[in-house]
Design a protein around this motif. Structure first.
Motif, PDB file in Angstrom:
ATOM      1  N   THR A 125      68.171  58.234  35.011  1.00 13.78           N
ATOM      2  CA  THR A 125      68.322  56.999  34.253  1.00 13.78           C
ATOM      3  C   THR A 125      66.935  56.471  33.899  1.00 13.78           C
ATOM      4  O   THR A 125      65.957  56.761  34.588  1.00 13.78           O
ATOM      5  CB  THR A 125      69.075  55.933  35.060  1.00 13.78           C
ATOM      6  OG1 THR A 125      68.340  55.625  36.264  1.00 13.78           O
ATOM      7  CG2 THR A 125      70.468  56.401  35.427  1.00 13.78           C
TER       8      THR A 125
ATOM      9  N   VAL B 268      64.805  50.032  34.989  1.00 13.04           N
ATOM     10  CA  VAL B 268      65.181  49.615  36.340  1.00 13.04           C
ATOM     11  C   VAL B 268      66.692  49.623  36.522  1.00 13.04           C
ATOM     12  O   VAL B 268      67.204  50.013  37.569  1.00 13.04           O
ATOM     13  CB  VAL B 268      64.602  48.216  36.642  1.00 13.04           C
ATOM     14  CG1 VAL B 268      65.142  47.695  37.973  1.00 13.04           C
ATOM     15  CG2 VAL B 268      63.076  48.263  36.683  1.00 13.04           C
ATOM     16  N   ASN B 269      67.413  49.204  35.496  1.00 12.18           N
ATOM     17  CA  ASN B 269      68.873  49.153  35.565  1.00 12.18           C
ATOM     18  C   ASN B 269      69.539  50.205  34.687  1.00 12.18           C
ATOM     19  O   ASN B 269      70.726  50.101  34.384  1.00 12.18           O
ATOM     20  CB  ASN B 269      69.361  47.755  35.163  1.00 12.18           C
ATOM     21  CG  ASN B 269      68.816  46.673  36.074  1.00 12.18           C
ATOM     22  OD1 ASN B 269      68.948  46.759  37.292  1.00 12.18           O
ATOM     23  ND2 ASN B 269      68.190  45.652  35.491  1.00 12.18           N
ATOM     24  N   GLY B 270      68.769  51.200  34.278  1.00 13.69           N
ATOM     25  CA  GLY B 270      69.320  52.265  33.447  1.00 13.69           C
ATOM     26  C   GLY B 270      69.568  51.875  32.014  1.00 13.69           C
ATOM     27  O   GLY B 270      70.224  52.602  31.253  1.00 13.69           O
ATOM     28  N   GLU B 271      69.000  50.745  31.588  1.00 18.65           N
ATOM     29  CA  GLU B 271      69.317  50.192  30.274  1.00 18.65           C
ATOM     30  C   GLU B 271      68.748  50.981  29.100  1.00 18.65           C
ATOM     31  O   GLU B 271      69.172  50.791  27.956  1.00 18.65           O
ATOM     32  CB  GLU B 271      68.862  48.731  30.197  1.00 18.65           C
ATOM     33  CG  GLU B 271      67.362  48.512  30.364  1.00 18.65           C
ATOM     34  CD  GLU B 271      66.930  48.272  31.797  1.00 18.65           C
ATOM     35  OE1 GLU B 271      66.018  47.451  32.013  1.00 18.65           O
ATOM     36  OE2 GLU B 271      67.504  48.930  32.708  1.00 18.65           O
TER      37      GLU B 271
ATOM     38  N   HIS C 176      60.632  55.783  38.791  1.00 15.88           N
ATOM     39  CA  HIS C 176      61.179  54.580  39.418  1.00 15.88           C
ATOM     40  C   HIS C 176      60.356  54.244  40.661  1.00 15.88           C
ATOM     41  O   HIS C 176      59.867  55.136  41.355  1.00 15.88           O
ATOM     42  CB  HIS C 176      62.629  54.795  39.829  1.00 15.88           C
ATOM     43  CG  HIS C 176      63.548  55.179  38.711  1.00 15.88           C
ATOM     44  ND1 HIS C 176      63.691  54.415  37.572  1.00 15.88           N
ATOM     45  CD2 HIS C 176      64.386  56.248  38.553  1.00 15.88           C
ATOM     46  CE1 HIS C 176      64.576  54.993  36.767  1.00 15.88           C
ATOM     47  NE2 HIS C 176      65.001  56.106  37.325  1.00 15.88           N
TER      48      HIS C 176
ATOM     49  N   ASP D 156      59.920  47.947  42.960  1.00 18.30           N
ATOM     50  CA  ASP D 156      60.363  47.746  41.576  1.00 18.30           C
ATOM     51  C   ASP D 156      59.445  46.820  40.786  1.00 18.30           C
ATOM     52  O   ASP D 156      59.654  46.632  39.581  1.00 18.30           O
ATOM     53  CB  ASP D 156      61.794  47.185  41.541  1.00 18.30           C
ATOM     54  CG  ASP D 156      62.836  48.282  41.506  1.00 18.30           C
ATOM     55  OD1 ASP D 156      62.460  49.452  41.292  1.00 18.30           O
ATOM     56  OD2 ASP D 156      64.030  47.982  41.693  1.00 18.30           O
TER      57      ASP D 156
ATOM     58  N   ASP E 158      59.245  52.804  34.664  1.00 15.70           N
ATOM     59  CA  ASP E 158      59.997  51.552  34.522  1.00 15.70           C
ATOM     60  C   ASP E 158      59.078  50.389  34.183  1.00 15.70           C
ATOM     61  O   ASP E 158      59.455  49.484  33.435  1.00 15.70           O
ATOM     62  CB  ASP E 158      60.725  51.222  35.831  1.00 15.70           C
ATOM     63  CG  ASP E 158      61.928  52.111  36.066  1.00 15.70           C
ATOM     64  OD1 ASP E 158      62.344  52.828  35.144  1.00 15.70           O
ATOM     65  OD2 ASP E 158      62.458  52.084  37.201  1.00 15.70           O
TER      66      ASP E 158
ATOM     67  N   GLN F 233      59.581  47.532  31.405  1.00 15.39           N
ATOM     68  CA  GLN F 233      59.694  46.119  31.771  1.00 15.39           C
ATOM     69  C   GLN F 233      58.679  45.279  31.011  1.00 15.39           C
ATOM     70  O   GLN F 233      58.984  44.163  30.563  1.00 15.39           O
ATOM     71  CB  GLN F 233      59.493  45.956  33.274  1.00 15.39           C
ATOM     72  CG  GLN F 233      60.645  46.466  34.126  1.00 15.39           C
ATOM     73  CD  GLN F 233      60.290  46.483  35.607  1.00 15.39           C
ATOM     74  OE1 GLN F 233      59.631  47.409  36.094  1.00 15.39           O
ATOM     75  NE2 GLN F 233      60.701  45.469  36.329  1.00 15.39           N
TER      76      GLN F 233
END
Length: 410
Positions: free
Chosen positions: A152, A155-158, A187, A235, A265, A269
């Protein structure tokens, strides 16, 4: 001889040392001194007496169980694998007259600085720097990452769907052999949730072969990362604030690492935090794939430029190649105005370190290279034709002097 590692910039991995058996056996560190010199801030020292009792106990345990020459090993590993050769390193000096160019801090760089200053315990942050903790996810992705359908992005697989789809489109678009290029995420929390993964990186960094010993050290590092909630168990974007392409093509001493593109990530972000999350993640991936075009076409070495000017050339070229793909009707077919709004991500990471070997172009130069790439795609007489990569390079080389010309207004 150098291998080539391209991050969001391009850097050389100097094969200058060999870890493991060639290094001295593990020995207890001298902990009688209260301060240790920082690699991140040369010449400065950090005093363990300022730490909370809990954190001090963890730092002391690390110092007591690392090899006596652990700092030398840490620095040798970072140099060998190019870990600090990124645009986030502390770039200095100057090759062209800075007064000739508009250049200054950008929102991206201010955001990066805020990540460090927002950490509640600055002394803990400094010790994590000293121990190389912020580098551990990069080592993990470089040496142990692999492409997988279960991967993924974000961070949230977005970003998973868009980056995975783009990775496939990039391979279809460019006229290079690309079947072996793996796209993978980086990650932070995932790495710091596994003592075994942290341990194998510490073994690389410090040349420690005693598995129980390095596993104990890994658990201490994880405890340090968990000591400040702002670090989010790994994270926090600081741990994965990078994106890079890697190839061992032509290396006389390969490590056996596959061709790859790693998307951290932290970069994703940062782009979102600055309002650049629309097409900017795809722009970064397209840029990194541009480096693989350079690997396959031998464009890193096909130049008379040296030092900072050579690095700037390859970075601006990757900006141009990436935008050409994004705006081409057979690439991502994105609206040029929309793309160039997100291509501000490259403007934002432009730098003013004119004589640093890692100089990648000023903000204006990076935006100019991206704009040029879009114009080549949009003004082509045959919109369905994809220029051969070597032909696009020929056009870029002719345009480069104009892209980097002085732009300061007096």
């Amino acid at each position: 001889m150098k291998k080539t590692l391209a991050w969001a910039v391009t850097a050389g991995i100097a094969a200058t040392c060999t870890l493991g058996a060639a290094l001295p056996a593990m020995a207890a560190a001298d902990t009688t001194s209260a301060a240790v010199t920082s690699a991140a801030t040369p010449g400065s020292t950090f005093d363990t007496s300022r730490l909370s009792p809990e954190v001090k106990a963890l730092v002391d345990e690390m110092l007591a169980n690392l090899p006596a020459d652990w700092q030398e090993r840490r620095d040798a590993a970072a140099a060998k694998y190019g870990i600090h050769e990124t645009q986030w390193a502390d770039l200095r000096n100057s090759i062209i007259n800075p007064g000739d160019h508009q250049c200054g801090n950008t929102a991206f760089r201010n955001y990066a600085n805020s990540l460090r200053t927002n950490i509640q315990d600055q002394d803990l942050r400094d010790w994590l720097d000293v121990f190389g903790a912020f580098d551990i996810p990069t080592y993990d992705a470089l040496f142990f990452g692999s492409e997988s359908k279960s991967n993924t992005f974000g961070v949230n697989g977005e970003y998973t769907n868009e980056l995975t789809s783009e990775g496939k489109n990039l391979k279809k678009f460019w006229d290079i052999y690309s079947d072996d290029i793996q796209l993978m995420p980086m990650h932070g929390r995932e790495v710091y949730s596994s003592p075994e993964r942290v341990a194998r990186v510490l073994s690389l960094m410090f040349g420690i072969k005693d598995e129980p010993a390095v596993l104990r050290l890994a658990k201490v590092v994880i405890s340090l990362v968990n000591a400040d909630p702002v670090l989010q168990g790994g994270d926090n974007p600081l741990f994965t604030f990078n994106a890079f392409a890697f190839s061992e093509k032509g290396s006389p001493q390969p490590y056996g690492i596959s061709d790859r593109i790693v998307m951290g990530d932290g970069i994703l972000q940062a782009l979102k935090a600055l309002g650049l999350g629309d097409t900017a993640p795809r722009a970064v991936l397209a840029h990194e794939f541009g480096h693989h075009v350079q690997y396959e076409d031998n464009l890193f070495t096909n130049t008379k430029l040296t030092g900072p000017e050579a690095t700037r050339r390859t970075e601006l070229m990757a900006d141009a190649f990436g935008t050409y793909f994004l705006t081409h009707s057979r690439g991502e077919a994105l609206n040029a105005k929309r793309v160039l709004g997100s291509e501000k991500s490259f403007y934002e990471v432009g730098d003013c370190s004119f004589s640093s070997p890692g100089h990648h172009g000023t903000p204006n130069q990076r935006l100019a290279a991206s704009s040029w790439g879009a114009s080549v795609a949009n003004t082509a007489a045959n919109q369905g034709h994809i220029l051969p990569s070597l032909k696009l390079d020929e056009l870029f080389e002719a345009k480069l002097p104009d892209i980097v010309k002085p732009d300061a207004t007096n």
